[in-house]
Enzyme design. Structure first.
Site, mmCIF file in Angstrom:
data_model
loop_
_atom_site.group_PDB
_atom_site.id
_atom_site.type_symbol
_atom_site.label_atom_id
_atom_site.label_comp_id
_atom_site.label_asym_id
_atom_site.label_seq_id
_atom_site.Cartn_x
_atom_site.Cartn_y
_atom_site.Cartn_z
ATOM 1 C CE1 TYR A 181 0.974 -0.236 4.715
ATOM 2 C CE2 TYR A 181 -1.823 -0.230 4.745
ATOM 3 C CZ TYR A 181 -0.683 -0.906 5.191
ATOM 4 O OH TYR A 181 -0.397 -0.357 6.610
ATOM 5 C CD GLU A 182 0.596 5.228 3.020
ATOM 6 O OE1 GLU A 182 1.465 6.936 2.356
ATOM 7 O OE2 GLU A 182 0.553 5.820 3.357
ATOM 8 N N GLY A 183 1.362 2.526 -2.599
ATOM 9 C CA GLY A 183 2.452 3.375 -4.091
ATOM 10 C C GLY A 183 2.954 1.329 -3.697
#
Lengths: 273, 384, 359
Positions: B362-364
């Protein structure tokens, strides 16, 4: 409704580490860490929770040498508004009677400073170094207030014709009483009453810079004949190590065999089980 | 290692550690098992001022910035990755307001988040817009003093639990990401409901949920920045919060390592503690070294951001990428060190391994991070 | 409302009598609904022994029992007190004294001490004794020693030697009172030994006139709830079976309850079990819970942290059941059983039942 609350706090040695010097017959206190008496932390939380719910102020009060200020600072970091240390050679060697007198006298002074007196005094059930549980009721007696020991729950605070009234539970050996008490009063609390909060960052920052008022016997206008050794009505004649329990017998065999041996041993030693 | 923390930073770290040990660790397994949101714990963290550390003093915070936020997140993650992300995601929700909000919005919302009275969340991802955020479908159509939101956001951390959501939606779908705008949407706004709560592999105490907007009217004062600035707000937000994911990964790695080390010193096989076997000792040595390296990168990046640097996207990506890869390796090895015990759910280690995986996603994803780093490097090469 | 406006004059108008004029050893007769607390019988037994020793130093002393309550509740108890060793029973009866209340009871006891001048006043270290005694001591400005486990008389001057554990049981201290009388102590239940009841024993009963005493208090007992589900109260139990973290699950406390029931004992718990919410706090044995001293204490799945030991190491016989042979509980155990509690405890229950069926 706003409550002026005083919480009695004691700094104690971590008793699990206090030992006797077997040769000299004195206590080995060196290197024993000091902590806030565990029961007092529940009293602090009870005070903070009442303040948060009904407004008012929480002042911590302790008697002891200047190092005891550390215990008060811990309470400040939890969110107490103020703290006072009463510290004087005159207080040295106090038993519970002299301690109760000194603390009660300081409570009066806190009440005078506030202008409107103190509404509620909270204490831990007992201190773990002495385990006497006598200072709470002793302070109450000296202030002419009701004392409720072993408080396990504060149910509600209401206002009736004569002033604020607390409804609470007092733990009994086999249950509890529901008690209503008109304030001012002294409560000593047990662990069941709450789950103490951890310190807050703002509280910790405040405790670092907090200018702790330290009052002497003269500051609180205490009668020094009632303080310290001269005000104490007991003295320690002798201290000694308890008889050490010898490590007993480790029973042999599997579960069934151990159980059988144990029951036999117990019956042999007179238990009619 | 001396991390050169100030007295205040040490205080924050100690207090967060205390919170992790006393409030989080005892219930981590139970929260994981029950997939239960740690609302009570967040309340206590709020009362301890741990939400305030991140925000500037003028908005009710303690001015500790990204670094203080990372210190807290790391310590919480050491006890439970799920609690740590629930904490961190509320800061993620507040960051767009902090970065691009109006003074009124900051005054109105940031003190609430700083006091922990309101929980925040950030909503960008959609079913068809993951790594390709530009492919989002949620729209916001202007109607007088309001914008009308329609669409569904997916996998939103703190979804259903948060009070304040920053939501990115297309105000001009024809312009793609340049037509995206960020909004503040308060829970309970008519037309804003929640979809299903996801069942996850790890960080199971955190809430991950769909946000469903059906003709949800949001007042125009709730636009963050200007129309069309939504995608920029999202990118700037994620640049700032990525070290936080790194800190979370770091905490997970450290927590798993703590357990593995203790186990290796206590576990006796062939008549001695297994840490004395070189095979185990070398694994632990590598784990400890990687954790230290990750910590230095995360801390340095957070400090760089707090120092007022203008460009830190590359470093933020590096910190997140490296720390999360370390977390996955360290937690996997920690399970290995504890052998069969490590694999059992009665012991804490397998949870760390499950919790670690998401930090690579997550968050890229870490693949996207590498893209970003490579792109930044290419840009530097062109400049040189 | 103010603390200052409250009556605090009591401390200063106290009289402190000199030793020679004070005589007799008193026992506070804690009772509830006309039933004497077990600790009272124990104190009468110990008091009897002390009076006999004290008379060697200062002859003519008596053992007195002080009963406070309604006449219906306490008058029948006077004979009971005499049968258990009292020479003298003070009956302080009043309708307003039906239930224990700290201030009114303290007012009665203080009044009686001032008029009758005992040398020693003992109370059980029960909830009531430990609430009441400090108020009385503060009002009389006399010494009070809490929770004594041993009492004696100094052969040189006849003063009361009060021995008690301190610092969590790591240290024992012998305390003496200053020259103010009475010398007061609370005494831990289950330590002293009652006399065998003897209905032929003779004694004097004195009814005290309580006219003019102030029974007012702002504290009112509204309700009494009995909670411990079964068996004797922890403080009074001869046998206690305690469970700890080793039980692994709150459901497994059923095993502890079953063993306790078979033994006719009470159920205790370690702090870990209480903190985990497996069993309510009133069952907690140890530093922040209750201090117990049964004849038999069985610790099941309890490792024996020093805080737990502080609450139970005075027990006569300690049995430890734990799978970890290095657990500190074994250091204080009379009998140590190393193994799986889920095998050992059922085996014990079976063995106990089988033994009874056979006999």
């Amino acid at each position: 409704m706003s409550l002026n609350i005083v919480v009695l706090v004691k700094q104690v040695p971590d008793t699990s580490e206090v030992r006797m010097d077997p040769v000299r017959g004195t206590l080995i206190r060196e290197g024993v860490p000091s902590i806030v008496n565990p029961f007092d932390v529940f009293a602090i939380e009870a005070g903070l929770a009442l303040r948060d719910a009904y407004g008012g102020k929480v002042t911590l009060l302790s008697m002891g040498p200047s190092q005891a200020g550390a215990a008060l600072r811990e309470g400040i970091s939890m969110g107490a508004d103020d703290a006072v240390l009463i510290s004087d050679r005159a207080f040295a060697g106090s038993d519970t009677l002299a301690t109760s007198y000194a603390l009660a006298t300081a409570v009066k002074k806190i009440g005078q400073n506030a202008g409107a007196g103190v509404d509620l005094i909270l204490a831990g059930r007992q201190a773990i170094d002495g385990d006497t549980a006598q200072v709470g009721p002793g302070v109450a007696e000296q202030l002419g207030m009701p004392s409720i020991t072993c408080v396990s729950k504060i149910e509600s605070l209401s206002q009736n014709g004569t002033g604020p009234n607390l409804r609470l539970r007092r733990m009994l050996e086999d249950g509890y009483q529901v008690v209503e008490v008109g304030l001012p009063a002294v409560l000593s609390v047990v662990k069941d009453i709450n789950k103490p909060r951890l310190p807050s960052l703002r509280g910790m920052m405040k405790s670092k810079t907090y200018n702790l008022p330290t009052w002497t016997a003269a500051d609180i206008a205490a009668d020094t004949t009632l303080c310290g050794l001269s005000g104490s009505a007991t003295r320690v004649k002798r201290i000694f190590s308890p008889e050490k329990r010898a490590r007993g017998e480790t029973l042999e065999g599997g579960a069934a065999e151990q159980a059988k041996t144990l029951v036999q041993r117990l019956r042999d030693s007179g238990f009619s089980i | 290692m001396n991390y050169f923390l100030t007295e205040e930073q040490k205080m924050i770290q100690d207090l967060a550690r205390k919170a992790a040990q006393e409030l989080v660790a005892p219930v981590a397994a139970e929260l994981d098992e029950k997939e239960e949101f740690p609302r009570e714990i967040l309340k206590q963290l709020a009362q301890m001022d741990l939400f305030a550390v991140f925000y500037p003093i003028e908005y009710g915070g303690l001015g500790g910035g990204v670094f203080a936020n990372c210190l807290v997140t790391e310590q919480l993650a050491r006890a439970c990755g799920g609690v740590a992300v629930s904490y961190a995601a509320t800061g993620l929700g507040g960051t767009p307001i902090l970065l691009m909000g109006s003074e009124e919005q900051k005054q109105k919302y940031l003190p609430l988040l700083a006091r922990g009275e309101k929980i925040g969340a950030f909503a960008l991802t959609e079913a068809d817009a993951g790594s390709d955020a530009g492919n989002m479908r949620t729209t916001a159509k202007k109607d007088g003093d309001y914008y009308v939101l329609n669409g569904t956001k997916q996998w939103i951390t703190n979804g259903g639990e948060a009070d304040l959501y920053t939501v990115v939606a297309l105000t001009d779908p024809s312009r793609g990401v340049r037509g995206a705008t960020a909004f503040i949407v308060e829970a309970g706004t008519p037309g804003f409901t929640y979809g299903k709560k996801e069942k996850k592999m790890g960080i199971r105490s955190s809430a991950t949920r769909e946000l469903v907007f059906q003709d949800c009217r949001v007042p125009k004062e709730n636009v963050i920045g200007r129309e069309g600035m939504g995608f920029i707000a999202a990118l700037k937000t994620l640049d700032m919060t990525r070290p936080g994911v790194g800190a979370q990964a770091l905490g997970i790695a450290q927590g798993a390592f703590d357990h593995a080390l203790k186990y290796s010193a206590e576990r006796q096989q062939f008549g001695q503690a297994i840490i004395n076997f070189q095979a185990i000792g070398h694994m632990l040595a590598d784990m400890a070294t990687q954790i230290e390296a990750a910590r230095l990168l995360v801390y340095a990046t957070a400090r760089t951001i707090d120092s007022g640097a203008k460009e830190y996207g590359k470093e933020a990506s590096m910190a997140k990428l490296f720390a999360s890869d370390v977390a996955m390796r360290v937690t996997t090895d920690a399970v290995q060190v504890a052998g069969g015990y490590g694999y059992m759910r009665d012991f804490p280690l397998e949870k760390y391994m499950r919790d670690a995986k998401i930090t690579q996603i997550y968050e890229g994803t870490n693949q996207i991070q590498r893209n970003s780093i490579a792109a930044a490097l290419a840009k530097e090469a062109r400049r040189a | 409302m103010s603390a200052d406006s409250a009556n605090s004059a009591s401390a200063t108008n106290a009289t402190s009598a000199v030793i020679a004029t004070n005589k007799n050893i008193w026992v506070f007769g804690e009772q509830e609904n006309g039933r004497l607390a077990l600790s009272v019988l124990e104190l009468l037994g110990e008091g009897r022994r002390l009076v006999d020793v004290a008379n060697a130093v200062n002859a003519g002393q008596k053992l007195a029992l002080v009963l406070i309550g309604t006449s219906a509740d306490i008058e029948p108890l006077a004979a009971e007190g005499i049968a258990h060793g009292a020479d003298l029973v003070y009956v302080c009866a009043h309708p307003e004294l039906a239930v224990f209340q700290d201030e009114p009871y303290a007012a009665v006891l203080t009044h009686l001490c001032r008029t009758e001048r005992p040398a020693v006043l003992l109370a059980g270290a029960t909830l009531i004794g430990r609430a009441l005694a400090p108020r009385v001591a503060a009002r009389l400005r006399v010494g009070l020693t809490a929770d004594c486990t041993e009492l004696g008389i100094d052969p040189e001057n006849g003063s009361l030697l009060q021995t008690r554990p301190a610092f969590g049981g790591n240290v024992m201290a012998t305390i003496v009172s200053s020259d103010r009388r009475p010398q007061m102590a609370t005494v831990r239940p289950r330590v002293m030994v009652p006399l065998v009841r003897d209905a032929a024993r003779k004694g004097e009963v004195v009814k005290i006139n309580l006219g003019g005493l102030d029974f007012s208090t702002r504290a009112k007992v509204k309700e009494v709830v009995r909670e411990l589900s079964q068996g004797p109260a922890l403080d009074e139990a001869e046998i206690i079976v305690s469970g700890g973290r080793g039980l692994g699950d709150p459901k497994n406390f059923a095993l502890i309850r079953e063993l306790a029931e078979v033994l006719g004992g009470a159920v205790g718990a370690s702090r870990a079990a209480v903190d985990a919410g497996w069993i309510p706090y009133p069952h907690q044995v140890g530093q922040t819970g209750r201090t117990v001293r049964p004849k038999l204490y069985i610790a099941v799945g309890i490792s024996g942290a020093i805080q737990h030991l502080a609450g139970m190491r005075g027990s006569d016989v300690i049995v430890a059941i734990n799978k970890d042979a290095s657990a500190p509980i074994f250091d204080v155990a009379t009998y140590g059983l190393v193994g799986d509690l889920f095998e050992i405890v059922p085996a014990m229950i079976a063995e106990l039942k089988a033994g009874r069926a056979a006999s």
